[in-house]
Design a protein around this motif. Structure first.
Motif, PDB file in Angstrom:
ATOM      1  N   MET A 126       0.858  -1.174   0.000  1.00 21.78           N
ATOM      2  CA  MET A 126       0.000   0.000   0.000  1.00 21.78           C
ATOM      3  C   MET A 126       0.899   1.231   0.000  1.00 21.78           C
ATOM      4  SD  MET A 126      -2.748   1.371   2.806  1.00 21.78           S
ATOM      5  CE  MET A 126      -4.113   0.361   2.308  1.00 21.78           C
ATOM      6  N   ILE A 127       0.708   2.087  -1.005  1.00 22.51           N
ATOM      7  CA  ILE A 127       1.429   3.355  -1.064  1.00 22.51           C
ATOM      8  C   ILE A 127       0.437   4.439  -0.664  1.00 22.51           C
ATOM      9  CG2 ILE A 127       2.728   4.951  -2.491  1.00 22.51           C
ATOM     10  CD1 ILE A 127       3.392   2.597  -4.339  1.00 22.51           C
ATOM     11  N   VAL A 128       0.597   4.975   0.538  1.00 20.55           N
ATOM     12  CA  VAL A 128      -0.279   6.046   1.026  1.00 20.55           C
ATOM     13  C   VAL A 128       0.368   7.357   0.625  1.00 20.55           C
ATOM     14  CG1 VAL A 128      -1.408   7.064   3.020  1.00 20.55           C
ATOM     15  CG2 VAL A 128      -0.986   4.614   2.958  1.00 20.55           C
ATOM     16  N   ALA A 129      -0.241   8.035  -0.340  1.00 20.17           N
ATOM     17  CA  ALA A 129       0.329   9.269  -0.894  1.00 20.17           C
ATOM     18  C   ALA A 129      -0.552  10.448  -0.530  1.00 20.17           C
ATOM     19  CB  ALA A 129       0.451   9.149  -2.413  1.00 20.17           C
ATOM     20  N   GLY A 130      -0.097  11.252   0.410  1.00 19.70           N
ATOM     21  CA  GLY A 130      -0.822  12.456   0.781  1.00 19.70           C
ATOM     22  C   GLY A 130      -1.373  12.401   2.189  1.00 19.70           C
ATOM     23  N   ARG A 131      -2.100  13.462   2.530  1.00 22.50           N
ATOM     24  CA  ARG A 131      -2.620  13.596   3.894  1.00 22.50           C
ATOM     25  C   ARG A 131      -3.848  12.707   4.094  1.00 22.50           C
ATOM     26  NH1 ARG A 131      -3.398  18.083   0.917  1.00 22.50           N
ATOM     27  NH2 ARG A 131      -5.562  18.659   0.496  1.00 22.50           N
ATOM     28  N   VAL A 132      -3.952  12.153   5.285  1.00 21.89           N
ATOM     29  CA  VAL A 132      -5.056  11.272   5.639  1.00 21.89           C
ATOM     30  C   VAL A 132      -5.945  12.010   6.639  1.00 21.89           C
ATOM     31  CG1 VAL A 132      -5.709   9.053   6.625  1.00 21.89           C
ATOM     32  CG2 VAL A 132      -3.612   9.246   5.308  1.00 21.89           C
ATOM     33  N   SER A 133      -7.186  12.216   6.269  1.00 22.61           N
ATOM     34  CA  SER A 133      -8.116  12.883   7.188  1.00 22.61           C
ATOM     35  C   SER A 133      -8.661  11.867   8.189  1.00 22.61           C
ATOM     36  CB  SER A 133      -9.257  13.528   6.406  1.00 22.61           C
ATOM     37  OG  SER A 133     -10.037  12.532   5.792  1.00 22.61           O
ATOM     38  N   GLN A 134      -9.207  12.374   9.277  1.00 16.55           N
ATOM     39  CA  GLN A 134      -9.800  11.510  10.293  1.00 16.55           C
ATOM     40  C   GLN A 134     -10.951  10.701   9.707  1.00 16.55           C
ATOM     41  OE1 GLN A 134      -8.684  10.935  13.271  1.00 16.55           O
ATOM     42  NE2 GLN A 134      -7.252  12.612  13.579  1.00 16.55           N
ATOM     43  N   LYS A 135     -11.648  11.287   8.751  1.00 21.23           N
ATOM     44  CA  LYS A 135     -12.775  10.608   8.133  1.00 21.23           C
ATOM     45  C   LYS A 135     -12.312   9.477   7.203  1.00 21.23           C
ATOM     46  CE  LYS A 135     -17.230  12.377   6.889  1.00 21.23           C
ATOM     47  NZ  LYS A 135     -17.982  13.491   6.379  1.00 21.23           N
ATOM     48  N   MET A 136     -11.129   9.626   6.612  1.00 22.84           N
ATOM     49  CA  MET A 136     -10.607   8.626   5.680  1.00 22.84           C
ATOM     50  C   MET A 136      -9.841   7.519   6.406  1.00 22.84           C
ATOM     51  SD  MET A 136     -10.580   7.703   2.588  1.00 22.84           S
ATOM     52  CE  MET A 136     -11.096   9.055   1.596  1.00 22.84           C
ATOM     53  N   ALA A 137      -9.457   7.728   7.650  1.00 23.42           N
ATOM     54  CA  ALA A 137      -8.644   6.757   8.389  1.00 23.42           C
ATOM     55  C   ALA A 137      -9.294   5.378   8.499  1.00 23.42           C
ATOM     56  CB  ALA A 137      -8.292   7.312   9.768  1.00 23.42           C
TER      57      ALA A 137
END
Length: 182
Positions: A70-81
């Protein structure tokens, strides 16, 4: 007297772990999780100039059940977590994670309640890739470092022992509340 005694050391014979490590590192299928500007640079890594298919990553998967990176690219919001965690849980074992960019690694300049301050609060991260946004060459370098890590991963009971040792080492590095100076 076996065949291994007649040939020079390491000539033709190898261990099962080395063969399995080579096979795993040569066929990593990424599940891309692009959330912000870093995703553009991640997409550029698949173009003909950078072409991460040279390292066995022919197929960037949109389905987690067929991916092991998994390549997590960018900011992760609380809603997307929770979505990120669900996708990670659906991936096949063994699985690896690259946190691409400063926002995925530590929240970046977004130090507020809406952004997760590091994706490692949600999923275990194997490689942290700095930059805002990191260049495709940097992502390829991170992938090659991950290939080295995959190549040297133990199998079976040795793998579980290796994971426990790594977790203990990380736990010793973390500052604990109530210990030392404040």
């Amino acid at each position: 007297m076996g065949l291994e005694e007649k040939l020079p050391s390491g000539f033709l014979l190898t261990t099962v772990e080395q063969v399995a490590g080579w096979a795993r590192k040569s066929s990593v299928w990424p599940a891309t999780f692009g959330l912000a500007c870093c995703a553009i640079e991640m997409m550029a890594t698949g173009d003909p100039r950078h072409d991460f298919s040279r390292w066995g990553m022919e197929r960037a998967s949109a389905t987690p059940r067929q991916a092991d990176l998994m390549i997590v690219a960018g900011r992760v919001s609380q809603k997307m977590a929770p979505v990120l965690r669900q996708i990670y849980d659906q991936m096949t074992e063994p699985k690896w994670v690259i946190a691409m960019g400063v926002c995925a690694s530590s929240g970046g300049m977004f130090n507020n309640y809406a952004i997760v301050q590091g994706v490692d609060h949600i999923v275990p991260v194997d490689i942290y890739l700095p930059g805002c946004p990191p260049r495709p060459e940097m992502l390829l370098d991170a992938i090659l470092k991950l290939h080295d890590k995959i190549q040297n991963t133990k199998l079976g009971p040795q793998r579980k022992k290796q994971i426990v040792e790594l977790e203990e080492a990380k736990r010793r590095q973390l500052p604990l509340l109530g210990q030392g100076t404040v």
